[in-house]
Design an enzyme around this catalytic site. Sequence first.
Site, PDB file in Angstrom:
ATOM      1  N   HIS A  86       0.827  -1.218   0.000  1.00 49.18           N
ATOM      2  CA  HIS A  86       0.000   0.000   0.000  1.00 49.18           C
ATOM      3  C   HIS A  86       0.862   1.271   0.000  1.00 49.18           C
ATOM      4  O   HIS A  86       0.371   2.343  -0.329  1.00 49.18           O
ATOM      5  CB  HIS A  86      -1.065  -0.020   1.098  1.00 49.18           C
ATOM      6  CG  HIS A  86      -0.634   0.321   2.491  1.00 49.18           C
ATOM      7  ND1 HIS A  86      -0.330  -0.623   3.436  1.00 49.18           N
ATOM      8  CD2 HIS A  86      -0.497   1.510   3.109  1.00 49.18           C
ATOM      9  CE1 HIS A  86      -0.015  -0.033   4.575  1.00 49.18           C
ATOM     10  NE2 HIS A  86      -0.107   1.269   4.408  1.00 49.18           N
ATOM     11  N   ASP A 222       1.084  -7.703   2.193  1.00 48.07           N
ATOM     12  CA  ASP A 222       1.229  -6.269   1.932  1.00 48.07           C
ATOM     13  C   ASP A 222       2.702  -5.840   1.785  1.00 48.07           C
ATOM     14  O   ASP A 222       3.248  -5.182   2.658  1.00 48.07           O
ATOM     15  CB  ASP A 222       0.552  -5.508   3.084  1.00 48.07           C
ATOM     16  CG  ASP A 222       0.288  -4.058   2.734  1.00 48.07           C
ATOM     17  OD1 ASP A 222       0.845  -3.574   1.741  1.00 48.07           O
ATOM     18  OD2 ASP A 222      -0.469  -3.397   3.476  1.00 48.07           O
ATOM     19  N   SER A 651       3.781   2.132   8.510  1.00 47.16           N
ATOM     20  CA  SER A 651       3.544   1.191   7.420  1.00 47.16           C
ATOM     21  C   SER A 651       4.869   0.905   6.736  1.00 47.16           C
ATOM     22  O   SER A 651       5.559   1.831   6.306  1.00 47.16           O
ATOM     23  CB  SER A 651       2.589   1.799   6.405  1.00 47.16           C
ATOM     24  OG  SER A 651       1.305   1.825   6.940  1.00 47.16           O
TER      25      SER A 651
HETATM   26  N1  ASP Z   1      -2.398   0.840   8.066  1.00 48.29           N
HETATM   27  C1  ASP Z   1      -1.800   2.006   8.578  1.00 48.29           C
HETATM   28  C2  ASP Z   1      -1.501   3.003   7.523  1.00 48.29           C
HETATM   29  O1  ASP Z   1      -2.156   3.016   6.552  1.00 48.29           O
HETATM   30  C3  ASP Z   1      -0.692   1.735   9.505  1.00 48.29           C
HETATM   31  C4  ASP Z   1      -1.185   2.014  10.866  1.00 48.29           C
HETATM   32  O2  ASP Z   1      -1.788   3.064  11.052  1.00 48.29           O
HETATM   33  O3  ASP Z   1      -0.995   1.196  11.748  1.00 48.29           O
HETATM   34  O4  ASP Z   1      -0.633   3.820   7.622  1.00 48.29           O
END
Ligand code: ASP
Length: 722
Positions: A86, A222, A651
Amino acid sequence: MRKQFLTTLLLLAFAMPVSLADEGMWIPVLIEKYNIKLMQENGFKLTAEDIYSINRASMKDAVVLFGGGCTGEFISDKGLIITNHHCGYGYIQNHSTLDHDYLTDGFWAGSNKEELSNPGLSVTILKYMEDVTDRVLNGVTEEMDKEKRDALINANITAINADAVKGTHYVSAVRPFFLGNQYFLLVNEVFRDVRLVGAPPSAIGKFGGDTDNWVWPRHTGDFSLFRVYADRENKPAAYSAENVPYRPAYHFPVSLAGVKEGDFTMVFGYPGRTQQYAPSYHIRMLKEVIYPKQVEIRGKKISIMEQEMAKDQLVRLKYSGKSFGLANGWKKWIGEIQSLDKMNGVARKEAFEKEFMEWVAADPERVKKYGKILDEYRDIYKTYTHNYLVNTYTNEVFGSAGVEPASLAAAFRRAVEMAEKKDPGLEKELQRLRDYTDNYFRNFDRHVSEQLFVAVMDLYGKNIEPGWQAEAYRELAAGCRGDFGSVAGKLFDKSIFAEENRVKDLISRFDPKKVEKDPFYRMAVSAANLIESRVRGEMVAADTRLAELNKLYMAAQMEKESDRIFYPDANSTLRLAYGRVMGYDSRDAVYHKHQTTLTGVMEKDNPEIYDYDVPDRLRELYLKKDFGRYNVDGEVPVCFIANNHTTGGNSGSPVLNADGHLIGVNFDRAWEGVASDIMFNPKQSRNISLDIRYVLFIIDKFAGAGYLIDEMTLVGEPQHTP
Ligand code: ASP
């Protein structure tokens, strides 16, 4: 105050209980002082110098700020970086077309020559950091008025920066910590030739999609792989075919040993923003006003995009990045509201504030210094909340994938002003707009955009009272009696900004008069005027005062709990979080284990549902149990959770074991504890990591790109159930 605080901490560091502090995002340069003892008592086998050193290669040399908002880490001595899928998503999307659809099919370069360059992407490596509070505050006195004080601080910061980078190619910044009670200098090296090396198909890298986002149990692969290139001297250089893979000072050994519940683990990365020390008024504003409104409007936008993406693959290519960006915040806010409710977050803050005021009242000195803080907060938030809402909502409506042609039109404001003033810089600005327009239309579909327009216009009218609406909106609403569907087509036909060729024509024969007559340009200007004339001034004044109050309140909280070791709010600087691999009770009678496996991927497999359509090749490997050396008792581990305190920006962060070996890549948090940016819940706040063995399995067995694994330093023996 600061000195006193540090002395107290030094004394107390030795008296700390031997339990692993899970909450906290710690400053690397202070690990030796405040954290290492506890970490070692809890299993960490290395030293603080192994984590952060300015004398020799250390882990910090292997952790990078990836782009502006993610983390990545070196996993080979040839500049190979792993981060999240992502985080690489936008770059993978930029290289994707219907013919070469890397988002859908994945991408594996095959050789250095075929790695793809990404203009605009940078990788930042911290060279060193240093407490410069005394230098920043040099000459500052209590009596100085704010203006003088700010000017002196700024001048000091400029001098510190100039000094720090003199004679080097480094880039430096001085950043406030503890809401302005302490300052650190950060000296960085920034690389701008960063190339795409590999990415799994979205059906692995984004498996579970928005449905599973922020949720455990999770089965998302991911990750994506990039490579940093440098000149022949191993220094940063603009993209050039002559550049060679960068040789990092340190790269992480990649561990095959895996994780067990209770294992020590730490996350080293760039957490973006947290608000642990904010007053109840701020939390109440977010939870009761801002988040619910944003959730509503984003929910609507996302559902339009999803519906259209499901019908047309080209629309999916254009809108998947936008919808992911919207949905990530949207879903997190829903989770935050729920978990704050469950923890009684606002009431807890209020209880703390009551106790705080009792502590203040017990000492006349404190009354003088801190007695008015909370009253002032209360008064400010009365109007601030409304301004904050109008500001955020206007942005959701006219920017941020709302009225898309209005957001494009807004970008032309500068050119219009320049043309009117006959500014010689206009040509350059038009060139910028040419590139901007190219990017914009790459991700634009008129049919989707018209629907977005109608939806956000409806919501704007419903949620923002008439006195605070943009004038152009009110005229339009009156003209069509609120039936925006009836005018959408006509407006899109009339506007220059809904059609690529017309915008290109405009740029090549630029006429500001034409722009000024455009309905979407008028709408954009009208929305901007409303904010500039009615909201911005008050907000800036309130923000300035809030920054002072926040600093004072932070100092007071530290003074009140002088026996506690505080960690500063996240501010996109390098931090270390540590804890243990650990499951959690999610709700009555439901315990979530710490690890997921490929069997779980297959349990979710459903070709009818886009988010759960497992690629044939993965299905095949599973059915044949063809797991190679990644077979752990007949399974391939996929993800695991731990109680490391992380947030957005973490991330892609390396997740390390007691030996400092890479066991995973951080990518998310579990739903129940997602309010940890505001309030960490030790029982339920869990970070979600991709198990590095799944990464290796996908690269090696799924993609047949084992040459990448040959670059890595593999360590550790797979552990099997006895
Ligand atoms: N999934 C989160 C993000 O998009 C990571 C997190 O906030 O833990 O940055």
